[in-house]
Design a protein around this motif. Structure first.
Motif, PDB file in Angstrom:
ATOM      1  N   ASP A 159     -35.217  11.211  69.936  1.00  0.00           N
ATOM      2  CA  ASP A 159     -34.107  10.697  69.140  1.00  0.00           C
ATOM      3  C   ASP A 159     -34.257  11.290  67.741  1.00  0.00           C
ATOM      4  OD1 ASP A 159     -32.902   9.059  71.090  1.00  0.00           O
ATOM      5  OD2 ASP A 159     -34.406   7.496  70.743  1.00  0.00           O
ATOM      6  N   VAL A 160     -33.205  11.960  67.289  1.00  0.00           N
ATOM      7  CA  VAL A 160     -33.272  12.701  66.033  1.00  0.00           C
ATOM      8  C   VAL A 160     -32.185  12.184  65.083  1.00  0.00           C
ATOM      9  CG1 VAL A 160     -33.205  14.994  64.964  1.00  0.00           C
ATOM     10  CG2 VAL A 160     -34.125  14.719  67.280  1.00  0.00           C
ATOM     11  N   VAL A 161     -32.496  12.106  63.808  1.00  0.00           N
ATOM     12  CA  VAL A 161     -31.518  11.766  62.769  1.00  0.00           C
ATOM     13  C   VAL A 161     -31.526  12.894  61.741  1.00  0.00           C
ATOM     14  CG1 VAL A 161     -30.814  10.138  60.988  1.00  0.00           C
ATOM     15  CG2 VAL A 161     -31.848   9.297  63.112  1.00  0.00           C
ATOM     16  N   VAL A 162     -30.342  13.471  61.500  1.00  0.00           N
ATOM     17  CA  VAL A 162     -30.208  14.576  60.558  1.00  0.00           C
ATOM     18  C   VAL A 162     -29.180  14.195  59.499  1.00  0.00           C
ATOM     19  CG1 VAL A 162     -29.763  17.037  60.272  1.00  0.00           C
ATOM     20  CG2 VAL A 162     -30.655  16.181  62.456  1.00  0.00           C
ATOM     21  N   ASP A 163     -29.580  14.199  58.248  1.00  0.00           N
ATOM     22  CA  ASP A 163     -28.645  13.982  57.134  1.00  0.00           C
ATOM     23  C   ASP A 163     -28.267  15.335  56.552  1.00  0.00           C
ATOM     24  OD1 ASP A 163     -28.528  11.140  57.122  1.00  0.00           O
ATOM     25  OD2 ASP A 163     -30.568  11.125  56.309  1.00  0.00           O
ATOM     26  N   LEU A 164     -26.966  15.497  56.319  1.00  0.00           N
ATOM     27  CA  LEU A 164     -26.438  16.782  55.876  1.00  0.00           C
ATOM     28  C   LEU A 164     -25.559  16.612  54.660  1.00  0.00           C
ATOM     29  CD1 LEU A 164     -25.363  17.612  59.468  1.00  0.00           C
ATOM     30  CD2 LEU A 164     -26.998  19.057  58.295  1.00  0.00           C
ATOM     31  N   SER A 165     -25.641  17.559  53.760  1.00  0.00           N
ATOM     32  CA  SER A 165     -24.672  17.647  52.666  1.00  0.00           C
ATOM     33  C   SER A 165     -23.439  18.363  53.185  1.00  0.00           C
ATOM     34  CB  SER A 165     -25.276  18.418  51.495  1.00  0.00           C
ATOM     35  OG  SER A 165     -24.309  18.645  50.488  1.00  0.00           O
ATOM     36  N   LEU A 166     -22.262  17.841  52.862  1.00  0.00           N
ATOM     37  CA  LEU A 166     -21.004  18.406  53.354  1.00  0.00           C
ATOM     38  C   LEU A 166     -20.225  18.993  52.188  1.00  0.00           C
ATOM     39  CD1 LEU A 166     -18.910  18.844  55.623  1.00  0.00           C
ATOM     40  CD2 LEU A 166     -18.092  16.510  55.186  1.00  0.00           C
ATOM     41  N   GLN A 167     -20.018  20.298  52.214  1.00  0.00           N
ATOM     42  CA  GLN A 167     -19.209  20.972  51.202  1.00  0.00           C
ATOM     43  C   GLN A 167     -17.845  21.290  51.806  1.00  0.00           C
ATOM     44  OE1 GLN A 167     -22.477  22.667  51.940  1.00  0.00           O
ATOM     45  NE2 GLN A 167     -23.264  20.999  50.696  1.00  0.00           N
ATOM     46  N   ARG A 190      -6.171  29.092  52.943  1.00  0.00           N
ATOM     47  CA  ARG A 190      -4.779  29.214  53.388  1.00  0.00           C
ATOM     48  C   ARG A 190      -4.172  27.821  53.560  1.00  0.00           C
ATOM     49  NH1 ARG A 190      -3.409  34.436  54.868  1.00  0.00           N
ATOM     50  NH2 ARG A 190      -1.767  33.746  56.270  1.00  0.00           N
ATOM     51  N   ALA A 191      -4.219  27.232  54.731  1.00  0.00           N
ATOM     52  CA  ALA A 191      -3.666  25.884  54.911  1.00  0.00           C
ATOM     53  C   ALA A 191      -4.597  25.024  55.749  1.00  0.00           C
ATOM     54  CB  ALA A 191      -2.286  25.958  55.561  1.00  0.00           C
ATOM     55  N   LYS A 192      -5.904  25.311  55.669  1.00  0.00           N
ATOM     56  CA  LYS A 192      -6.878  24.568  56.463  1.00  0.00           C
ATOM     57  C   LYS A 192      -7.997  24.030  55.586  1.00  0.00           C
ATOM     58  CE  LYS A 192      -6.342  26.624  61.045  1.00  0.00           C
ATOM     59  NZ  LYS A 192      -7.071  27.265  62.182  1.00  0.00           N
ATOM     60  N   LEU A 193      -8.417  22.806  55.925  1.00  0.00           N
ATOM     61  CA  LEU A 193      -9.593  22.216  55.298  1.00  0.00           C
ATOM     62  C   LEU A 193     -10.812  22.613  56.112  1.00  0.00           C
ATOM     63  CD1 LEU A 193     -10.675  20.183  53.117  1.00  0.00           C
ATOM     64  CD2 LEU A 193     -10.525  18.444  54.918  1.00  0.00           C
ATOM     65  N   GLN A 194     -11.789  23.220  55.454  1.00  0.00           N
ATOM     66  CA  GLN A 194     -12.982  23.695  56.137  1.00  0.00           C
ATOM     67  C   GLN A 194     -14.215  23.035  55.554  1.00  0.00           C
ATOM     68  OE1 GLN A 194     -12.304  27.883  55.239  1.00  0.00           O
ATOM     69  NE2 GLN A 194     -11.668  28.276  57.350  1.00  0.00           N
ATOM     70  N   GLY A 195     -15.313  23.089  56.307  1.00  0.00           N
ATOM     71  CA  GLY A 195     -16.543  22.473  55.846  1.00  0.00           C
ATOM     72  C   GLY A 195     -17.744  23.355  56.096  1.00  0.00           C
ATOM     73  N   ALA A 196     -18.793  23.105  55.342  1.00  0.00           N
ATOM     74  CA  ALA A 196     -20.086  23.767  55.531  1.00  0.00           C
ATOM     75  C   ALA A 196     -21.162  22.738  55.216  1.00  0.00           C
ATOM     76  CB  ALA A 196     -20.227  24.994  54.640  1.00  0.00           C
ATOM     77  N   THR A 197     -22.282  22.818  55.931  1.00  0.00           N
ATOM     78  CA  THR A 197     -23.322  21.818  55.780  1.00  0.00           C
ATOM     79  C   THR A 197     -24.667  22.452  55.472  1.00  0.00           C
ATOM     80  OG1 THR A 197     -23.819  21.835  58.154  1.00  0.00           O
ATOM     81  CG2 THR A 197     -22.176  20.243  57.381  1.00  0.00           C
ATOM     82  N   SER A 198     -25.540  21.650  54.900  1.00  0.00           N
ATOM     83  CA  SER A 198     -26.942  22.003  54.705  1.00  0.00           C
ATOM     84  C   SER A 198     -27.754  20.726  54.870  1.00  0.00           C
ATOM     85  CB  SER A 198     -27.170  22.638  53.332  1.00  0.00           C
ATOM     86  OG  SER A 198     -26.744  21.764  52.302  1.00  0.00           O
ATOM     87  N   VAL A 199     -28.992  20.865  55.310  1.00  0.00           N
ATOM     88  CA  VAL A 199     -29.817  19.699  55.609  1.00  0.00           C
ATOM     89  C   VAL A 199     -30.290  19.040  54.319  1.00  0.00           C
ATOM     90  CG1 VAL A 199     -31.967  18.915  56.672  1.00  0.00           C
ATOM     91  CG2 VAL A 199     -30.541  20.600  57.839  1.00  0.00           C
ATOM     92  N   LEU A 200     -30.204  17.711  54.299  1.00  0.00           N
ATOM     93  CA  LEU A 200     -30.698  16.910  53.186  1.00  0.00           C
ATOM     94  C   LEU A 200     -32.015  16.266  53.602  1.00  0.00           C
ATOM     95  CD1 LEU A 200     -27.499  15.035  51.932  1.00  0.00           C
ATOM     96  CD2 LEU A 200     -28.781  16.754  50.665  1.00  0.00           C
ATOM     97  N   GLY A 201     -33.079  16.549  52.898  1.00  0.00           N
ATOM     98  CA  GLY A 201     -34.352  15.909  53.193  1.00  0.00           C
ATOM     99  C   GLY A 201     -34.940  16.346  54.519  1.00  0.00           C
ATOM    100  N   ASP A 202     -35.789  15.508  55.093  1.00  0.00           N
ATOM    101  CA  ASP A 202     -36.472  15.803  56.345  1.00  0.00           C
ATOM    102  C   ASP A 202     -35.653  15.334  57.537  1.00  0.00           C
ATOM    103  OD1 ASP A 202     -38.665  16.975  55.168  1.00  0.00           O
ATOM    104  OD2 ASP A 202     -39.783  15.089  55.022  1.00  0.00           O
ATOM    105  N   ILE A 203     -35.777  16.067  58.626  1.00  0.00           N
ATOM    106  CA  ILE A 203     -35.224  15.624  59.902  1.00  0.00           C
ATOM    107  C   ILE A 203     -36.135  14.543  60.459  1.00  0.00           C
ATOM    108  CG2 ILE A 203     -34.692  16.318  62.266  1.00  0.00           C
ATOM    109  CD1 ILE A 203     -34.031  19.094  61.207  1.00  0.00           C
ATOM    110  N   ARG A 204     -35.558  13.403  60.833  1.00  0.00           N
ATOM    111  CA  ARG A 204     -36.353  12.286  61.354  1.00  0.00           C
ATOM    112  C   ARG A 204     -36.381  12.341  62.879  1.00  0.00           C
ATOM    113  NH1 ARG A 204     -33.153  10.326  57.342  1.00  0.00           N
ATOM    114  NH2 ARG A 204     -31.809   8.977  58.627  1.00  0.00           N
ATOM    115  N   VAL A 205     -37.571  12.190  63.443  1.00  0.00           N
ATOM    116  CA  VAL A 205     -37.775  12.360  64.878  1.00  0.00           C
ATOM    117  C   VAL A 205     -38.542  11.172  65.435  1.00  0.00           C
ATOM    118  CG1 VAL A 205     -38.795  13.807  66.672  1.00  0.00           C
ATOM    119  CG2 VAL A 205     -37.818  14.871  64.636  1.00  0.00           C
ATOM    120  N   GLU A 206     -38.082  10.657  66.565  1.00  0.00           N
ATOM    121  CA  GLU A 206     -38.803   9.646  67.330  1.00  0.00           C
ATOM    122  C   GLU A 206     -38.849  10.100  68.783  1.00  0.00           C
ATOM    123  OE1 GLU A 206     -40.383   7.041  66.298  1.00  0.00           O
ATOM    124  OE2 GLU A 206     -39.715   7.036  64.196  1.00  0.00           O
TER     125      GLU A 206
END
Length: 457
Positions: free
Chosen positions: A358-366, A371-387
């Protein structure tokens, strides 16, 4: 249709009707009127190029039908303004060049005209924005004779002027009404689905009549996403969304507010479509590849015992939980909770489950607009949490697995997610309308796109 493009840009962002959930606000500001005034002269000139019927020349002993033709229409001034609680006021000044084909000497003259019209903005019975002319009146000036060498009498000139005045007083308003009808046909094309992915679409719908102030036209809009033709419905109702009156509107042509509801719906769509799922594999013969049983056996002895020969390892990443977007002032984040199953490929090509996480990933969303579309890009925030969720290879050191996830999981996940978000989702628009120099601002619970507009002719 070309005649509608200038005035049509005023309502170019107005979507269509049928859904009930508000989620988006579209606001066209005074700058939109200035832009329409700039590009709308051509369509208006063409709409005013009306046909003038024959003139009966009574200056001689015999009535002679005389052809009169509008050679040119030049709109010198074109101004639009909002009428609060109503719609739009149009004022224009134009010079009409006429030619009277009188024998033996034709007569050319110009006639200055001022045009005033009020247009109501409402919703049609089929749920599309509709513009209608409620009042229109031309003010005709005095003609001037272009050809000083002709011998046409001033009496005849007066008769021609009366004839032209009678024609234009009726036909100019008909021309404007025809332009508006073309606009309404154009707005009818707003009914339809914009693709989001191979099997998904979005449809924007206006849910009530436009709100018109002296500064802008504003529309409350719902956005409905579809997967395989079925609407995406959130498990909870969306709260009412209202954008502050003058947020980011000072210099922008259009201001578009996007609520938390739209982001939640889009993420639910991605999750239901399985678009966020991926399989991560490595090259078996690569020296740097940790995704094989030999490399994994250095961390987990039981893996080395079960697979004495190196075999490929696959990470099956599946999102059972819907991703969560959080919108705070100047800060948008995304949280993913994937379930990762680690599988080894046996010698008979069958998959053998080693363990699951089970993994939890927090991401920053830019966020950005192209043109006429909303786009996104992400980068990891902090550590990936794993169980560790389950294991078929005995005890697993969570810290060692965490290091593995950072080296082989993070980069493929980001590449996959950013490729999806880079496709973008269509903002409210019509064909050939582009957002130019857009800026994206994040507020508490909503996002604002502040932009100029450009209409491709």
């Amino acid at each position: 249709m070309a005649g509608a493009r200038g005035l049509g840009l005023l309502l170019a962002l107005l979507p269509v009707v049928s859904a009930a959930m508000p989620g988006t606000v579209v606001r066209l500001n005074k700058a939109a009127l200035s832009y329409v005034s700039e590009i709308g002269k051509g369509p208006l000139q063409r709409a005013l190029q009306v046909t003038v019927p024959y003139f009966l020349d009574r200056s001689g002993e015999v009535l002679r039908p005389t052809r009169i033709q509008i050679l040119d229409v030049q709109v010198s001034q074109f101004h639009l303004s909002f009428i609060a609680d109503f719609g739009i006021h149009l004022s224009a000044a134009a010079n009409f060049t006429f030619k009277t084909f009188r024998v033996p000497e034709p007569l050319e003259l110009t006639l200055p005209v001022e045009l005033r019209a009020d247009a109501r903005v409402a919703l049609s019975s089929i749920g599309t924005p509709m513009v209608s002319i409620s009042r229109c009146f031309p003010l005709l000036g005095h003609p001037s004779d272009f050809d000083d060498s002709n011998s046409t009498s001033r009496a005849l000139l007066g008769l021609v002027r009366e004839h032209v005045n009678a024609v234009l007083s009726n036909k100019l308003c008909l021309g404007v009404a025809s332009l508006v009808q073309e606009l309404n046909v154009h707005l009818g094309t707003l009914i339809g689905l914009n693709p989001v992915g191979p099997e998904s679409q979005i449809r924007y719908t206006v849910i009530n009549a436009p709100t018109v102030t002296s500064d802008y036209i504003s529309l409350d809009i719902s956005a409905v996403l579809f997967l395989l033709g079925k609407p995406i419905v959130l498990p909870r109702d969306a709260p009412p969304f209202a954008m502050p009156p003058h947020v980011r509107s000072e210099d922008s042509t259009a201001t578009v507010g996007l609520s938390q509801h739209l982001f939640d719906s889009a993420l639910l769509l991605l999750q239901k479509a399985g678009a966020l799922n991926l399989d991560i594999t490595g090259q078996l013969r690569s020296k740097d590849n940790p995704l094989n049983t030999s490399a994994l056996g250095l961390l987990i002895p039981e893996v080395a015992r079960q697979f004495p020969e190196p075999m490929p390892v696959v990470l099956k990443v599946r999102l059972g939980a819907t991703p969560v977007a959080r919108l705070h002032p100047n800060n948008a984040t995304l949280q993913l909770q994937p379930f990762v199953e680690v599988l080894a490929v046996a010698s008979n090509s069958a998959f053998h489950s080693l363990f699951s996480l089970d993994v939890v990933v927090d991401l920053s969303l830019q966020l950005s607009v192209s043109r006429a579309k909303l786009q996104g890009a992400t980068s990891v925030l902090g550590d990936i949490r794993v169980e560790v969720a389950s294991s078929n290879v005995g005890f697993i050191d969570k810290d060692q697995v965490h290091a593995l996830m950072g080296s082989v999981f993070e980069e493929p996940l980001l590449e996959h997610l950013n490729a999806l978000l880079g496709i973008g989702i269509a903002l409210p628009n019509v064909v050939n309308l582009l957002y130019v120099t857009p800026e994206v601002f994040v507020y508490e619970g909503y996002v604002v796109v502040s932009s100029g507009l450009f209409y491709l002719h």
